[in-house]
Write a protein that holds these residues in place. Structure first.
Motif, PDB file in Angstrom:
ATOM      1  N   SER A   1       0.221  -0.956  -0.535  1.00 55.61           N
ATOM      2  CA  SER A   1       0.188   0.438   0.331  1.00 55.61           C
ATOM      3  C   SER A   1       0.676   1.228  -0.329  1.00 55.61           C
ATOM      4  O   SER A   1       2.246   1.213   0.551  1.00 55.61           O
ATOM      5  CB  SER A   1      -1.077  -0.058   1.192  1.00 55.61           C
ATOM      6  OG  SER A   1      -0.244  -0.052   2.253  1.00 55.61           O
ATOM      7  N   HIS A   2       0.056   2.454  -0.395  1.00 53.86           N
ATOM      8  CA  HIS A   2       0.838   3.809  -0.365  1.00 53.86           C
ATOM      9  C   HIS A   2       0.957   3.757   0.641  1.00 53.86           C
ATOM     10  O   HIS A   2       2.264   4.502   1.211  1.00 53.86           O
ATOM     11  CB  HIS A   2       0.442   4.515  -1.266  1.00 53.86           C
ATOM     12  CG  HIS A   2       0.023   4.073  -2.755  1.00 53.86           C
ATOM     13  ND1 HIS A   2      -0.572   5.120  -4.098  1.00 53.86           N
ATOM     14  CD2 HIS A   2      -0.172   3.448  -3.484  1.00 53.86           C
ATOM     15  CE1 HIS A   2      -0.384   4.333  -4.617  1.00 53.86           C
ATOM     16  NE2 HIS A   2      -0.216   3.010  -4.932  1.00 53.86           N
ATOM     17  N   LYS A   3       0.655   3.896   1.909  1.00 52.68           N
ATOM     18  CA  LYS A   3       0.737   4.539   3.462  1.00 52.68           C
ATOM     19  C   LYS A   3       1.688   3.533   3.437  1.00 52.68           C
ATOM     20  O   LYS A   3       3.278   4.559   4.408  1.00 52.68           O
ATOM     21  CB  LYS A   3      -0.556   4.171   4.028  1.00 52.68           C
ATOM     22  CG  LYS A   3       0.151   4.046   5.323  1.00 52.68           C
ATOM     23  CD  LYS A   3      -1.582   3.662   6.066  1.00 52.68           C
ATOM     24  CE  LYS A   3      -1.231   3.556   8.015  1.00 52.68           C
ATOM     25  NZ  LYS A   3       0.760   3.588   8.837  1.00 52.68           N
ATOM     26  N   ASN A   4       2.421   2.125   3.667  1.00 50.86           N
ATOM     27  CA  ASN A   4       3.426   0.582   3.716  1.00 50.86           C
ATOM     28  C   ASN A   4       4.983   2.060   3.341  1.00 50.86           C
ATOM     29  O   ASN A   4       5.422   1.425   4.231  1.00 50.86           O
ATOM     30  CB  ASN A   4       3.125  -0.207   3.884  1.00 50.86           C
ATOM     31  CG  ASN A   4       4.114  -0.835   4.275  1.00 50.86           C
ATOM     32  OD1 ASN A   4       4.231  -0.905   5.701  1.00 50.86           O
ATOM     33  ND2 ASN A   4       4.716  -2.110   3.939  1.00 50.86           N
ATOM     34  N   GLN A   5       4.234   2.339   1.666  1.00 47.25           N
ATOM     35  CA  GLN A   5       5.077   2.359   1.216  1.00 47.25           C
ATOM     36  C   GLN A   5       6.289   4.051   1.812  1.00 47.25           C
ATOM     37  O   GLN A   5       7.236   4.224   2.021  1.00 47.25           O
ATOM     38  CB  GLN A   5       4.952   2.719  -0.358  1.00 47.25           C
ATOM     39  CG  GLN A   5       4.457   1.520  -0.958  1.00 47.25           C
ATOM     40  CD  GLN A   5       6.176   0.301  -1.602  1.00 47.25           C
ATOM     41  OE1 GLN A   5       6.953   0.297  -0.181  1.00 47.25           O
ATOM     42  NE2 GLN A   5       6.059  -0.427  -2.189  1.00 47.25           N
ATOM     43  N   ALA A   6       4.988   4.788   2.125  1.00 53.37           N
ATOM     44  CA  ALA A   6       5.468   6.401   2.733  1.00 53.37           C
ATOM     45  C   ALA A   6       6.415   5.867   4.072  1.00 53.37           C
ATOM     46  O   ALA A   6       7.431   6.822   4.158  1.00 53.37           O
ATOM     47  CB  ALA A   6       4.167   6.964   3.305  1.00 53.37           C
ATOM     48  N   ASP A   7       5.533   5.016   5.060  1.00 55.81           N
ATOM     49  CA  ASP A   7       6.274   4.483   5.664  1.00 55.81           C
ATOM     50  C   ASP A   7       7.933   3.716   5.564  1.00 55.81           C
ATOM     51  O   ASP A   7       8.623   3.947   6.805  1.00 55.81           O
ATOM     52  CB  ASP A   7       5.414   2.998   7.055  1.00 55.81           C
ATOM     53  CG  ASP A   7       4.863   3.648   7.302  1.00 55.81           C
ATOM     54  OD1 ASP A   7       4.402   5.143   7.673  1.00 55.81           O
ATOM     55  OD2 ASP A   7       4.049   2.412   7.501  1.00 55.81           O
ATOM     56  N   ILE A   8       8.154   3.104   5.149  1.00 60.05           N
ATOM     57  CA  ILE A   8       9.352   3.188   4.840  1.00 60.05           C
ATOM     58  C   ILE A   8      10.021   3.473   4.384  1.00 60.05           C
ATOM     59  O   ILE A   8      11.195   3.947   4.724  1.00 60.05           O
ATOM     60  CB  ILE A   8       9.495   1.666   2.991  1.00 60.05           C
ATOM     61  CG1 ILE A   8       8.704   0.264   3.391  1.00 60.05           C
ATOM     62  CG2 ILE A   8      10.766   1.463   2.750  1.00 60.05           C
ATOM     63  CD1 ILE A   8       8.890  -0.451   2.177  1.00 60.05           C
ATOM     64  N   ILE A   9       9.860   4.957   4.031  1.00 57.52           N
ATOM     65  CA  ILE A   9      10.624   6.585   3.480  1.00 57.52           C
ATOM     66  C   ILE A   9      10.909   7.346   5.089  1.00 57.52           C
ATOM     67  O   ILE A   9      12.272   7.113   4.747  1.00 57.52           O
ATOM     68  CB  ILE A   9      10.281   7.260   2.835  1.00 57.52           C
ATOM     69  CG1 ILE A   9       9.476   6.676   1.407  1.00 57.52           C
ATOM     70  CG2 ILE A   9      10.319   8.501   2.601  1.00 57.52           C
ATOM     71  CD1 ILE A   9       8.556   7.332   0.031  1.00 57.52           C
ATOM     72  N   TYR A  10      10.096   6.745   5.719  1.00 55.87           N
ATOM     73  CA  TYR A  10      10.569   7.447   6.915  1.00 55.87           C
ATOM     74  C   TYR A  10      11.368   6.384   8.244  1.00 55.87           C
ATOM     75  O   TYR A  10      12.148   7.338   7.933  1.00 55.87           O
ATOM     76  CB  TYR A  10       9.113   7.568   7.930  1.00 55.87           C
ATOM     77  CG  TYR A  10       8.844   7.600   9.040  1.00 55.87           C
ATOM     78  CD1 TYR A  10       8.705   9.136   9.431  1.00 55.87           C
ATOM     79  CD2 TYR A  10       9.112   7.345  10.772  1.00 55.87           C
ATOM     80  CE1 TYR A  10       9.335   9.868  10.707  1.00 55.87           C
ATOM     81  CE2 TYR A  10       9.329   7.428  11.510  1.00 55.87           C
ATOM     82  CZ  TYR A  10       8.992   8.973  12.094  1.00 55.87           C
ATOM     83  OH  TYR A  10       9.166   9.236  13.099  1.00 55.87           O
ATOM     84  N   GLU A  11      11.342   4.930   7.844  1.00 55.20           N
ATOM     85  CA  GLU A  11      12.389   4.037   8.522  1.00 55.20           C
ATOM     86  C   GLU A  11      13.282   4.785   7.761  1.00 55.20           C
ATOM     87  O   GLU A  11      14.300   4.375   8.130  1.00 55.20           O
ATOM     88  CB  GLU A  11      11.879   2.477   8.852  1.00 55.20           C
ATOM     89  CG  GLU A  11      10.862   2.440   8.928  1.00 55.20           C
ATOM     90  CD  GLU A  11      10.330   1.087   8.439  1.00 55.20           C
ATOM     91  OE1 GLU A  11      10.836   0.390   8.613  1.00 55.20           O
ATOM     92  OE2 GLU A  11       9.457   0.791   8.658  1.00 55.20           O
ATOM     93  N   VAL A  12      13.425   5.091   6.241  1.00 57.24           N
ATOM     94  CA  VAL A  12      15.051   5.130   5.414  1.00 57.24           C
ATOM     95  C   VAL A  12      15.591   6.525   6.384  1.00 57.24           C
ATOM     96  O   VAL A  12      16.880   6.607   6.783  1.00 57.24           O
ATOM     97  CB  VAL A  12      14.693   5.624   4.015  1.00 57.24           C
ATOM     98  CG1 VAL A  12      16.095   5.453   3.717  1.00 57.24           C
ATOM     99  CG2 VAL A  12      14.141   4.221   3.665  1.00 57.24           C
TER     100      VAL A  12
END
Length: 70
Positions: free
Chosen positions: A21-32
């Protein structure tokens, strides 16, 4: 500059059990960003990436200097 290979794209693994999901992909960016100690950034998104960085800006507005969406 950091270019992220999002989950399920490029050389990353594809698995039916992952959340793409786009929300999860955004969370991955946050983690990086956190792992790289990036406090805020100019985010660029093209096509689907535009939706992902928009989700990111909504979820983490303090991390965004600017959005560039094409």
């Amino acid at each position: 500059m950091v270019a992220i290979d999002l989950l399920g794209f490029g050389l990353s693994e594809r698995d039916w059990d992952n959340d793409y999901s786009h929300k999860n992909q955004a969370d991955i960016i946050y983690e990086v960003m956190n792992k790289q100690r990036i406090t805020n950034a100019i985010l660029v998104g093209h096509s689907m990436g535009g939706s992902i960085v928009t989700h990111f800006a909504y979820q983490y507005p303090e991390k965004v200097k600017k959005l560039i969406i094409k």
